[in-house]
Scaffold this active site. Structure first.
Site, PDB file in Angstrom:
ATOM      1  N   ARG A  43       0.815  -1.216   0.000  1.00 46.37           N
ATOM      2  CA  ARG A  43       0.000   0.000   0.000  1.00 46.37           C
ATOM      3  C   ARG A  43       0.852   1.271   0.000  1.00 46.37           C
ATOM      4  O   ARG A  43       0.575   2.187  -0.782  1.00 46.37           O
ATOM      5  CB  ARG A  43      -0.976  -0.022   1.175  1.00 46.37           C
ATOM      6  CG  ARG A  43      -2.143  -0.992   0.967  1.00 46.37           C
ATOM      7  CD  ARG A  43      -3.051  -1.030   2.165  1.00 46.37           C
ATOM      8  NE  ARG A  43      -2.342  -1.485   3.365  1.00 46.37           N
ATOM      9  CZ  ARG A  43      -2.857  -1.462   4.587  1.00 46.37           C
ATOM     10  NH1 ARG A  43      -4.081  -1.000   4.790  1.00 46.37           N
ATOM     11  NH2 ARG A  43      -2.171  -1.912   5.616  1.00 46.37           N
ATOM     12  N   ASN A  61      -6.623  -2.703   1.574  1.00 48.12           N
ATOM     13  CA  ASN A  61      -6.587  -4.167   1.637  1.00 48.12           C
ATOM     14  C   ASN A  61      -8.004  -4.690   1.768  1.00 48.12           C
ATOM     15  O   ASN A  61      -8.815  -4.132   2.510  1.00 48.12           O
ATOM     16  CB  ASN A  61      -5.802  -4.625   2.874  1.00 48.12           C
ATOM     17  CG  ASN A  61      -4.300  -4.547   2.673  1.00 48.12           C
ATOM     18  OD1 ASN A  61      -3.821  -4.376   1.569  1.00 48.12           O
ATOM     19  ND2 ASN A  61      -3.567  -4.683   3.772  1.00 48.12           N
TER      20      ASN A  61
END
Length: 781
Positions: A43, A61
């Site tokens: 990320r 996520n």
């Protein structure tokens, strides 16, 4: 006035064209990524990549992996998607990337959103990974706030699988939830520009796990735990050390008395110990390695690698008796790096007994290692699921996993096609289990030999953990054909699910086919120690023809009795006697092995074999190795499984052009039978002529390789198949495997060997799973 009016219209049209062009180049795209993309810095990588390309949107996520939406210039979006696949973090593995165009939504800035957890879980958990170079620089930097902190980590390294309690992979669902972050660690964790952004195990000396050194009564030993542990090791003590996936027992590898004490206390007479050394330079002092072995040693997984011993090394000969190799690993945690500074090498063997699972709970380790360890170097970060060290060796120019565990689990193995969810529970020895989900198979870490209820409990723990983190429930249970295996009994406990018994050697064949994504059919050369055959005898020297769903036994070594049953696996002289009886009848040659037995012992053994009393028939190639090792004078009894065969491999000397022992090929009901009596007679002639054991070992290996090639050549003629699979524990033997592979390839065969899945029973569950899946599909269930 006219001029002014025309100019206005022209300006308006120009702006309109620019706006249309802008809208044509400005796009929004959603991206869904599956694979190992959680807990590996994916990320923050996406965030920084979006900033670089001046894109707006978000990333999060979810249960499947990572979801992204980006908006901006079309060329920049294309470049962003390309970079996702080529510039991702080192621990990330992308198995699927799908994009869809979306209506432009406007907005500015890019954000990392909170994880969401949906019903369709496909996220793959990252394995535990060795400490990265950036963290190591900080570890040894006196100016860094984590200087010499044994639990330093970042998004590119550290514990993953062994601390995860559930998904999505966020700190509250790991054992690091026990440690609230301090302000400094929280700032790193929340900063997208930090290497520790959303690093779930992030910690420092102020807020993270702490070391503790205790004695047998669990009382603290005074002083700095790390320094005192080093002092004790230097003085010859046995220290139990808590690592990533369990406890190790450590001693100074140069100290004969310390190594001998560890062997005595662990009741491990001869089996080699694993070693850990600070860096490659120190490894070079006692072992040799090539470029491929170096890559294995230093790769993200950091397995134990079998390396050739360097002559004249300073390590204790008790580390690996009667062996040309050391099992060596480099430090993979910051604690290991700090410990190893002061030593050439430490023995670092798993804290367990008799092939049981590695100990990982603090209370259990303290109790069961009492009388074995002198001190316990432990810490207060819980291990949620145990994971032993992986073991690898280089064979025919590529890595071969002999034990698949830390660093590799729980990576998925891509299957030839999607299948129904199957739980496969492996066999008795070197047990692992396998769980399938869609087109992936997840082979568990090494569990151990299923000899007692404690190991069975570990099997169930790991099964429940895998089902939880993969969020999949099996619809079918696969197990070995042997009804008395504990794994078979374990499978029977799933009363609500259909069960499928898979023949042992078919599972070996299917395991290798699945690893290569090959549906078959193929010729399977499956050589191992023991596996129940469909005819009720013990197989192990098999030539199969089959695919993922079915097989037939096309050939095998001639079956002989195993006098004493399981006792024959512990006492290779019994198998030598069986082969002598087969080759000579009652007129045995006067070999030293025979002379050492009383007439009563010989008479009893012959009666057992003649009447079939506790003397089951076997075609096992492993038992043939045992017999040859005993006849050659190398090993009449063993202290661990496979010791005689290993001794035969270690003894090899002589040219690869040496003469071969004889053998015959017969046929019975369409099945090829390899007659070994001529081989035994030729080998005994060598023994009686005083030929050294190394030369005999070489001739035996070459003869067996030539048998394999000849039988495969015959089966190619009969079946029209050109693909040969080599599987089973015997194919851990480097000399035999490389010789057979090169000779088969010289005759234009395509040879499939294992690499990421062990050829021994540690890979059996994968084969069981794919066989069950294929048969389930064939049945139209």
């Amino acid at each position: 006035m006219l001029i002014s009016s025309l100019s206005a219209r022209t300006i308006h049209a120009t702006h309109e064209r620019k706006y249309v062009t802008f809208m044509a180049c400005h796009i929004r795209r959603s991206i869904e990524i599956e694979g190992i993309v959680q807990g590996v810095g994916f990320r923050p990588f996406v965030y920084q990549l979006a900033q670089k390309h001046r894109l707006s949107g978000w990333v999060l996520n979810d249960a499947r992996g990572v979801k992204i939406e980006v908006e901006g210039d079309a060329a920049a979006v294309d470049a962003f998607v390309q970079a996702l696949q080529t510039e991702h973090p080192p621990l990330a593995v992308i198995t699927s990337l799908q994009t869809r165009e979306q209506p432009a939504a406007g907005g500015s800035g890019f954000e990392i959103r909170q994880s969401v957890h949906g019903a369709d879980a496909r996220a793959q958990i990252a394995p535990d990974t060795h400490v990265c170079d950036d963290c190591l620089r900080e570890l040894f930097d006196p100016a860094d706030r984590r200087y010499r902190y044994p639990f330093i980590n970042c998004t590119n390294c550290g514990p993953r699988y062994t601390i995860i309690e559930g998904i999505p992979y966020d700190r509250p669902k790991t054992t690091m939830a026990d440690f609230p972050m301090c302000d400094a660690c929280r700032a790193e964790y929340e900063n997208p520009g930090s290497r520790r952004f959303h690093a779930q195990p992030n910690a420092c000396p102020d807020c993270g796990p702490q070391l503790r050194l205790t004695d047998a009564d669990r009382l603290d030993i005074a002083g700095d735990p790390l320094k005192e542990a080093v002092r004790l090791l230097s003085q010859g003590a046995v220290v139990a050390i808590k690592g990533l996936g369990g406890y190790h027992l450590a001693v100074d590898a140069t100290n004969d008395a310390a190594v001998a004490k560890l062997r005595r206390r662990k009741a491990r007479d001869e089996k080699p110990f694993a070693l850990m050394a600070f860096d490659l330079e120190r490894v070079r002092r006692f072992a040799r390695f090539d470029a491929i072995e170096e890559r294995l040693l230093t790769g993200p997984e950091h397995p134990i690698v079998l390396l050739r011993q360097r002559p004249g090394h300073s390590l204790s000969p008790l580390v690996a008796p009667d062996n040309r190799y050391f099992g060596v690993m480099l430090p993979y945690t910051p604690l290991h790096h700090l410990l190893l500074e002061s030593f050439d090498a430490l023995v670092m063997t798993s804290a367990n007994f008799s092939d049981e699972p590695i100990l990982y709970r603090d209370d259990e380790a303290a109790e069961r290692l009492r009388g074995v360890a002198d001190a316990w170097l432990t810490h207060n970060r819980r291990i949620h699921v145990r994971a032993d060290d992986s073991i690898a060796r280089v064979m025919a120019g590529q890595a071969l996993l002999i034990r698949r565990a830390r660093g590799y689990v729980p990576r998925g193995i891509l299957l030839p096609r999607p299948q129904t969810p199957v739980l496969a529970v492996g066999a008795e020895l070197k047990n692992t289990l396998c769980l399938t989900r869609d087109d992936r198979a997840y082979l568990s870490q090494h569990i151990g030999d299923l000899k007692n209820a404690g190991v069975l409990d570990s099997l169930d723990e790991i099964r429940r953990h895998l089902e939880r983190v993969l969020e999949v429930q099996p619809r079918l249970v696969a197990h070995d054909l042997h009804p008395d295996y504990l794994s078979t009994r374990f499978a029977e406990e799933f009363a609500e699910l259909p069960k499928l018994a898979v023949q042992h050697h078919h599972a070996h064949l299917a395991s290798c086919l699945a690893e290569h994504g090959h549906p078959g059919p193929a010729i399977g050369v499956i050589f191992d120690g023991i596996g129940l055959g469909e005819d009720g005898t013990i197989w192990g020297g098999e030539f199969l023809v089959g695919d993922l769903a079915s097989f037939r036994r096309a050939g095998h070594l001639r079956s002989v009795p195993m006098p004493g049953g399981d006792a024959a696996t512990r006492e290779p002289w019994r198998m030598a006697a069986s082969y002598l009886q087969h080759a000579y009848g009652d007129d045995w040659p006067r070999l030293p092995l025979v002379e050492r037995r009383s007439e009563d012992d010989i008479r009893l053994l012959r009666q057992m074999m003649a009447k079939g009393l506790n003397a089951p028939l076997t075609s096992s190639c492993g038992r043939l190795f045992d017999a040859v090792a005993a006849l050659a004078g190398l090993r009449e009894e063993v202290s661990y499984e496979g010791q005689a065969a290993l001794g035969l491999e270690m003894a090899i000397s002589g040219p690869k052009t040496d003469r071969l022992y004889g053998w015959d090929l017969a046929e019975q009901n369409g099945t090829l039978i390899i007659e070994t009596a001529p081989l035994i007679r030729d080998l005994v002639d060598d023994v009686l002529a005083g030929v050294d054991a190394g030369r005999i070992a070489c001739r035996f290996h070459l003869s067996l390789a030539r048998i394999v090639v000849a039988v495969c050549r015959e089966l190619r003629t009969r079946e029209g198949l050109n693909v040969v699979v080599l599987s089973g524990g015997v194919f851990q033997n480097r000399f035999l495997t490389e010789t057979i592979s090169s000779w088969l390839q010289a005759e234009s065969f395509e040879v499939l060997r294992h690499s990421l899945v062990p050829p021994n029973d540690g890979g059996l569950a994968l084969g069981q799973a794919v066989v069950a899946g294929a048969r389930y599909e064939e049945a139209g269930a």
